[in-house]
Design a protein around this motif. Structure first.
Motif, mmCIF file in Angstrom:
data_model
loop_
_atom_site.group_PDB
_atom_site.id
_atom_site.type_symbol
_atom_site.label_atom_id
_atom_site.label_comp_id
_atom_site.label_asym_id
_atom_site.label_seq_id
_atom_site.Cartn_x
_atom_site.Cartn_y
_atom_site.Cartn_z
ATOM 1 N N SER A 73 23.608 19.217 -3.749
ATOM 2 C CA SER A 73 22.739 20.325 -4.149
ATOM 3 C C SER A 73 22.268 20.239 -5.586
ATOM 4 O O SER A 73 21.359 20.973 -5.985
ATOM 5 C CB SER A 73 23.453 21.661 -3.919
ATOM 6 N N PRO A 102 17.310 20.520 -2.356
ATOM 7 C CA PRO A 102 17.583 21.890 -1.908
ATOM 8 C C PRO A 102 18.841 21.984 -1.046
ATOM 9 O O PRO A 102 19.031 21.203 -0.112
ATOM 10 C CB PRO A 102 16.324 22.249 -1.131
ATOM 11 N N GLU A 103 19.672 22.924 -1.363
ATOM 12 C CA GLU A 103 21.016 23.046 -0.811
ATOM 13 C C GLU A 103 21.039 23.170 0.708
ATOM 14 O O GLU A 103 20.189 23.831 1.304
ATOM 15 C CB GLU A 103 21.728 24.246 -1.434
ATOM 16 N N THR A 146 20.252 21.422 3.131
ATOM 17 C CA THR A 146 19.263 20.785 3.996
ATOM 18 C C THR A 146 19.801 19.437 4.473
ATOM 19 O O THR A 146 20.718 18.867 3.879
ATOM 20 C CB THR A 146 17.937 20.569 3.259
ATOM 21 N N VAL A 179 16.351 31.515 -1.098
ATOM 22 C CA VAL A 179 16.323 30.070 -0.854
ATOM 23 C C VAL A 179 15.259 29.631 0.155
ATOM 24 O O VAL A 179 15.190 28.446 0.485
ATOM 25 C CB VAL A 179 17.705 29.550 -0.382
ATOM 26 N N GLN A 187 13.941 26.109 -0.230
ATOM 27 C CA GLN A 187 13.550 25.764 -1.595
ATOM 28 C C GLN A 187 14.765 25.868 -2.520
ATOM 29 O O GLN A 187 15.829 26.339 -2.122
ATOM 30 C CB GLN A 187 12.464 26.726 -2.091
ATOM 31 N N GLU A 188 14.605 25.407 -3.744
ATOM 32 C CA GLU A 188 15.661 25.598 -4.732
ATOM 33 C C GLU A 188 15.909 27.095 -4.916
ATOM 34 O O GLU A 188 14.973 27.901 -4.856
ATOM 35 C CB GLU A 188 15.260 24.973 -6.067
ATOM 36 N N ARG A 189 17.176 27.456 -5.127
ATOM 37 C CA ARG A 189 17.553 28.863 -5.270
ATOM 38 C C ARG A 189 16.794 29.515 -6.427
ATOM 39 O O ARG A 189 16.673 28.935 -7.504
ATOM 40 C CB ARG A 189 19.060 28.970 -5.486
ATOM 41 N N GLN A 221 13.470 29.351 -10.671
ATOM 42 C CA GLN A 221 14.586 28.529 -10.223
ATOM 43 C C GLN A 221 15.831 28.845 -11.044
ATOM 44 O O GLN A 221 15.787 28.881 -12.278
ATOM 45 C CB GLN A 221 14.259 27.036 -10.344
ATOM 46 N N GLU A 275 9.669 20.989 -6.246
ATOM 47 C CA GLU A 275 8.864 20.791 -5.040
ATOM 48 C C GLU A 275 7.390 21.089 -5.331
ATOM 49 O O GLU A 275 7.047 22.178 -5.804
ATOM 50 C CB GLU A 275 9.364 21.710 -3.916
ATOM 51 N N PHE A 326 12.459 19.997 4.198
ATOM 52 C CA PHE A 326 13.527 20.922 3.839
ATOM 53 C C PHE A 326 13.488 22.163 4.724
ATOM 54 O O PHE A 326 12.773 23.131 4.451
ATOM 55 C CB PHE A 326 13.418 21.283 2.353
#
Length: 332
Positions: free
Chosen positions: A31, A35-36, A38, A76, A109-111, A118, A126, A134
């Motif tokens: 992560s 993106p976490e 995924t 997210v 997406q990124e948190r 972000q 992205e 993702f």
């Protein structure tokens, strides 16, 4: 000075880390780079050869285990763009209000924070060209992906699933633990030799998993602060000697927040660390991040603290490659 020497002797004597290298847990996949949770984050993490890859689990409306850090979607995913009318009165979007088919329409997406920025500004940027990569993954997708990568690469990287908010799911008419147990059984993963560690913040559910639902894998009790409202548990009690003894009756270890193990001002370990080690509980704290370091520490100092001084048995990290490099260099 005498107190510090005594503490260091106790840590050295009680540590289980001398038996084997501490385990590295890829926190939400790789992560720190993608993106976490995924599938691309899982694949990248697997290539880094951690010991485990984590999966946070929640349920869809149709009762499918999906891998998502918490019960909400808005921080997210682009759910507000795709389903703007589906938010609840609190302004949040909940995974359990969407079918799996609907969840698969969302882009991960990124948190992001409440301002839409972000949380970790320097992580994956992205531009839209790879958005299709993702997507929200199911738990079963991650099981089969990791299993096949293990087979083809000759590795044995394990699963480290967390059951999120069991009481919330029950209130919505879904029993996430029973659904989870059925998934383990389907893939022949509910046995003592399975390379699986199950974790949960809710101690009521930890006990239920072991005593009522027949979980046979390793089990870790996560520890929070009461103010986080992760469950109705009293985490101050669970961190006390009596609480740890209760945990040791059903679980193999604890997953504390790193600041619960050490006072960063005095650099002294807390009683939680020593009490847990004395009971033989493994200690897997969260979360070691190269871009969110403990106060007044650089990356090298943070690694030294975790592994050389606290001597934990494992660590959750967004940067498994960096932690593995450190541990391998120590063994040379």
């Amino acid at each position: 000075m005498i107190r510090t020497l005594i503490t260091l002797v106790l840590l050295s004597t009680l540590s289980l880390a001398a038996i084997a290298r501490p385990v590295v847990i890829a926190h939400r996949g790789a992560s720190g780079y993608l993106p976490e949770h995924t599938l691309p984050a899982v694949i990248l993490a697997h290539g880094m050869r951690p010991d485990y890859i984590e999966q946070d689990l929640v349920l869809s409306k149709d009762g499918i285990l999906v891998v998502l850090h918490d019960i909400h979607l808005d921080t997210v995913t682009n759910v507000a763009d795709i389903f703007p009318q589906r938010k609840r009165t609190d302004g949040r979007f909940y995974a359990i209000d969407f079918t799996l088919a609907e969840l698969k329409n969302l882009r991960v997406q990124e948190r992001r924070d409440e301002k839409g920025l972000q949380v970790f500004a320097n992580r994956y940027q992205e531009d839209g060209s790879n958005a299709e990569l993702f997507r929200i993954a199911t738990f079963e997708q991650q099981i089969t992906l990791i299993r096949e990568l293990n087979r083809s690469r000759g590795t044995n990287i394990g699963l480290y699933p967390e059951l999120k908010s069991p009481a919330f799911h029950r209130a919505a008419g879904q029993d996430i633990s029973k659904i989870f147990m059925a998934m383990l059984a389907k893939h022949n993963l509910n046995h003592a030799e399975a390379n699986v560690i199950v974790q949960c913040f809710d101690f009521n559910e930890t006990r239920r998993l072991r005593n009522e639902l027949g979980l046979k894998t390793s089990l870790v009790q996560l520890l929070a602060e009461n103010s986080w409202q992760e469950s109705d548990n009293d985490y101050a009690y669970l961190r006390s000697p009596p609480g740890l003894k209760d945990i040791a009756k059903v679980a193999d270890g604890i997953g504390p927040w790193l600041p619960q193990l050490v006072d960063f001002t005095s650099r002294q370990p807390t009683s939680l660390l020593l009490d847990a080690k004395a009971l033989g509980l493994k200690i897997h704290p969260y979360t070691l991040r190269a871009d969110q370091l403990p106060p007044n520490m650089n990356w090298q100092q943070a690694l030294n603290l975790v592994f050389d001084w606290l001597k934990v048995d494992g660590i959750f990290t967004d940067f498994p490659d960096k932690v593995i490099d450190y541990l391998q260099n120590k063994q040379k």
